[in-house]
Write an enzyme that holds these catalytic residues in place. Structure first.
Site, short mmCIF file in Angstrom:
data_model
loop_
_atom_site.label_atom_id
_atom_site.label_comp_id
_atom_site.label_asym_id
_atom_site.label_seq_id
_atom_site.Cartn_x
_atom_site.Cartn_y
_atom_site.Cartn_z
N ASP A 113 38.06 42.79 55.27
CA ASP A 113 36.92 43.69 55.04
C ASP A 113 35.94 43.67 56.21
OD1 ASP A 113 37.93 44.48 52.63
OD2 ASP A 113 36.20 43.85 51.43
N SER A 130 45.33 33.24 45.60
CA SER A 130 44.02 32.81 45.11
C SER A 130 43.02 32.62 46.24
CB SER A 130 44.21 31.54 44.28
OG SER A 130 43.08 31.25 43.52
N LYS A 149 46.77 36.95 43.06
CA LYS A 149 45.99 36.29 42.01
C LYS A 149 44.52 36.57 42.23
CE LYS A 149 44.93 31.92 39.76
NZ LYS A 149 43.46 31.92 40.01
#
Length: 479
Positions: free
Chosen positions: A403, A392, A417
């Site tokens: 990224d 999460s 998740k």
């Protein structure tokens, strides 16, 4: 079956809010509808014998003006059907509500309420009203208890989503307690594991294939003191089997006031064991940090609790002031937590850009980096440690770093998740935690169910020492 809401191990929450319900239900075949006659006027359906004055006549009404006890159900239905991330099958919600009422176990000695009027959120809920009336006449229970069961059933059986749950007032207090960083209990992190799935994903009802596993006893806590270990499987609480209980019911029974005892049955490597533990006030160790050498600082974050930002900022400043030019951020076993906390932690190391995007039906929202992070200088090397229990909010932060090319990620594939839950208060002291969106990384990568793949993949063997991955990372960093 006993019912309580599932408290998932991996949680990503948004701000709390409330929502009204306004759903009109028409007369439904098979359910007697309460006529709109003046008070005191006897009424009956065609072909139905008129009840004696002392009898209670079942009936229905719409959610425009429901009995007070049914207002939370009407509100919950409205929230689910308007805010859930995916299309909702109305008949499944109704079937789930009816099933949960039928499975409800009443307390001995309960009597039927004075009124058996049931509110219909939609025509499909005729079966729920029939179950309500039958339950009250054969196994009476306070109407609010059956309404709570119906709400829980809509989520548990109607959505098939382990992260969308109903919190009773007591369960809500426990959830808020946990995310605040302070609890009273045995001092152990747990998670549910569905052994019938390859990834041992979460599950809601304890069974042969759904186990409640000790992730780690907290250092210095009662569970560690009596000898509980990571990987222990819980089987009983105070001599009673937990088979058939929901995960949150087990958590509720294990927690309790400091100074009281609880006896847990444990399965360890196939051997049954029993431990009696005296509960204590537990400060969940949100952050721990230390200098490993003159240039490497180590910061472990165990949960993205609401108080995590301040603790992370304080610890990070101390490491940098001590001369750290390399930071190891350890998110192993971190199940997630507050979205705001995730954004703050990511922003400590990112100078600009996005932390994540959330995608809901007809809506996409971007969450930018918060300016002012204290470790954004690219000369400060960042390494992130993850494992299969990193979930999460942990994945949000790690995905943002990957990224942006900001960190080297080391460890196992993460939990996977990718959903966002929002808390909705219901007016009865309880609340829904409902999946309202899915998150993707700034570049649009969706890691739901598959998890993030680290830059350097290292499998952590069962029974490994707590510093196994840290030591591997230090070997890599030092070359």
């Amino acid at each position: 079956m006993k019912y309580r809401a599932l408290l998932a191990a991996a949680i990503l929450t948004l701000a709390a809010c409330t929502a009204p319900a306004s759903v009109t239900a028409s007369t439904v075949p098979g359910v007697t509808t309460t006529p709109t006659s003046s008070p005191g006027t006897p009424t009956s359906s065609p072909g139905t014998p008129t009840s004696s004055p002392a009898a209670v006549t079942p009936g229905t009404t719409s959610c425009d003006n429901p009995p007070e006890a049914f207002q939370p159900l009407c509100t919950a239905y409205h929230i689910i059907t308007t805010s859930y991330v995916d299309p909702v099958d109305d008949s499944r919600l109704a079937e789930g509500a009816a099933r949960a009422i039928t499975e409800h176990e009443s307390e001995p000695g309960a009597t039927a309420p004075d009124s058996l009027t049931c509110a219909l959120p939609s025509p499909a809920f005729a079966q729920m009203c029939n179950a309500f009336v039958e339950e009250e006449l054969t196994d009476p229970a306070p109407t609010p208890d059956l309404v709570a069961a119906a709400i829980s059933g809509m989520l548990q059986y109607g959505l098939d989503d382990p992260y969308s749950v109903y919190f009773s007032p007591d369960a809500l207090a426990r959830f808020q307690e946990e995310t605040s960083g302070q609890i009273e209990g045995i001092g152990a992190l747990v998670r549910s594991e569905d052994t019938s799935t390859p990834e041992d994903g979460p599950c809601s009802t304890i069974s042969d294939t759904c186990q409640l596993v000790i992730v780690t006893p907290l250092e210095g806590g009662p569970a560690e003191g009596v000898g509980l270990r990571s990987g222990d499987i819980m089987t009983t609480v105070d001599g009673e089997s937990i088979d058939g209980w929901l995960v949150d019911e087990v958590i509720a029974e294990v927690r309790g006031p400091a100074g009281t005892d609880v006896t847990l049955g444990i399965l360890r490597d196939g051997t049954p064991l029993e431990f009696t533990i005296t509960r204590a006030a537990i400060d969940i160790p949100i952050v721990s940090s230390r200098m490993i050498d003159d240039s490497i600082g180590y910061l472990e974050l165990t949960i993205f609790a609401t108080n995590a930002p301040h603790q992370v900022d304080t610890a990070l400043r101390e490491l940098l002031d001590a001369g750290a030019t390399t930071i190891i951020l350890d998110l192993q076993h971190d199940p997630g937590g507050s979205l705001n906390s995730a954004i703050f932690v990511a922003s400590e190391f990112l100078s600009d850009g996005l932390v994540l995007r959330t995608e809901a039906p007809g809506d996409t929202e971007e969450y930018p980096v918060t300016p002012g992070g204290i470790a954004t200088d690219p000369s400060i090397a960042l390494y992130v440690l993850v494992d299969r229990a990193s979930a999460s909010a942990s994945e949000v932060v790690t995905g943002a770093f990957m990224d942006a090319g900001r960190a080297t990620v080391i460890g196992e594939h993460t939990f996977g998740k990718n959903t966002v839950q929002q808390q909705f208060n219901l007016g009865n002291g309880g609340a829904l935690k409902l999946t309202v969106a899915r998150w993707v990384t700034p570049k649009g990568h969706d890691y739901g169910k598959v998890g993030l793949t680290p830059d350097i993949l290292i499998e952590i063997p069962d029974g490994a020492e707590p510093d196994f991955l840290l030591n591997k990372a230090l070997e890599i960093i030092r070359g």
